[in-house]
Design an enzyme around this catalytic site. Structure first.
Site, mmCIF file in Angstrom:
data_model
loop_
_atom_site.group_PDB
_atom_site.id
_atom_site.type_symbol
_atom_site.label_atom_id
_atom_site.label_comp_id
_atom_site.label_asym_id
_atom_site.label_seq_id
_atom_site.Cartn_x
_atom_site.Cartn_y
_atom_site.Cartn_z
ATOM 1 N N CYS A 1 51.417 55.913 58.796
ATOM 2 C CA CYS A 1 50.073 56.552 58.442
ATOM 3 C C CYS A 1 49.862 57.880 59.213
ATOM 4 C CB CYS A 1 48.954 55.596 58.788
ATOM 5 S SG CYS A 1 48.874 54.292 57.522
ATOM 6 N N HIS B 1 41.998 55.641 56.550
ATOM 7 C CA HIS B 1 42.170 54.364 56.280
ATOM 8 C C HIS B 1 41.296 53.583 55.587
ATOM 9 C CE1 HIS B 1 45.171 54.833 59.738
ATOM 10 N NE2 HIS B 1 45.902 54.152 59.226
ATOM 11 N N ARG C 1 55.238 49.689 66.134
ATOM 12 C CA ARG C 1 55.185 48.543 66.636
ATOM 13 C C ARG C 1 55.727 47.695 65.912
ATOM 14 N NH1 ARG C 1 52.018 45.081 64.126
ATOM 15 N NH2 ARG C 1 50.239 45.894 62.704
ATOM 16 N N GLU D 1 40.454 60.155 58.846
ATOM 17 C CA GLU D 1 40.862 60.503 60.016
ATOM 18 C C GLU D 1 40.805 61.947 60.295
ATOM 19 O OE1 GLU D 1 41.985 58.448 62.020
ATOM 20 O OE2 GLU D 1 42.451 56.595 60.774
#
Length: 216
Positions: free
Chosen positions: A141, A165, A88, A78
């Site tokens: 994350c 990831h 979510r 990332e």
């Protein structure tokens, strides 16, 4: 050199988290750097405390946090962490922050100083699917990525930090929809090991953006 590598525990009802499984199987030493491994809870706020305590205890030169991104096809270092939590799904203790800052008054975003482009190139050269990602989401994350970069910026200026990831593990998708992306954990271990080698080789990062035209 010492590199602290973290992996998240299973979450959302899963039995395993490939991030943690891969971290557990990493070698103890990579390119002469000592590798220290720590498990993180998937709990907003608490994972930050565990990470901060581990950094204070081990005083690493670099921190690399590993997490699962189900549905991705590649191992994805990332590039940026954002000061925004918007879950979510609930975490493992039922917390579900929505539209909240991670650090009140903190910068909107931090960019990693890890050599993400060189990490990707090294993995690709070994035949491992990898790409730089420019969004770590808004779940735990991203919170831990922003947290480690905030620590680098405010408390440990000589330390570098970042996040990678990984996709689902192959065994996770046996009962998922046909075509769901996955990688064997052994491939993740190989890719992460190469990524750690790049961190050792590029102590100042790779600001020139090695391979920068081919990531997605």
């Amino acid at each position: 050199m010492k590199i602290l590598v973290t992996g998240f525990e299973p979450f959302d009802g899963a039995i395993i988290n490939p991030a943690l499984e891969a971290v557990k199987r990493l070698p103890e030493t990579v390119a002469s750097a000592e590798v220290v491994k720590v498990e993180l809870p998937v709990v907003f706020g608490r994972e930050r405390k565990v990470l901060s305590a581990a950094v204070a205890e081990h005083e690493p030169d670099a921190v690399v946090c590993i997490g699962q991104a189900g549905g991705r096809t590649h191992i994805t270092p990332e590039f940026v962490g954002i000061n925004y939590a918007h879950a979510r799904i609930p975490d493992n203790e039922g917390n579900q922050p929505l539209a909240q800052p991670i650090v009140a008054g903190g910068p909107d975003a931090y960019f990693t100083k890890l050599p993400v482009h060189a990490m990707v190139e090294r993995m690709r050269a070994a035949g491992i699917p990898a790409a730089v990602s420019y969004t770590a989401g808004t779940f735990c994350c991203n919170e831990i990525l922003y947290t480690v970069l905030h620590l680098c910026a405010t408390e440990y200026p000589a330390m570098r930090g970042g996040f990678i990831h990984v996709p689902y593990a192959t065994e996770q998708v046996a009962h998922m929809a046909e075509g769901t992306a996955s990688l064997p954990v052994e491939t993740m271990v190989a890719g992460l090991t190469l990524a750690l080698e790049a961190i050792v080789e590029y102590p100042e990062g790779d600001a020139t953006g090695v391979g920068g035209g081919s990531e997605h």
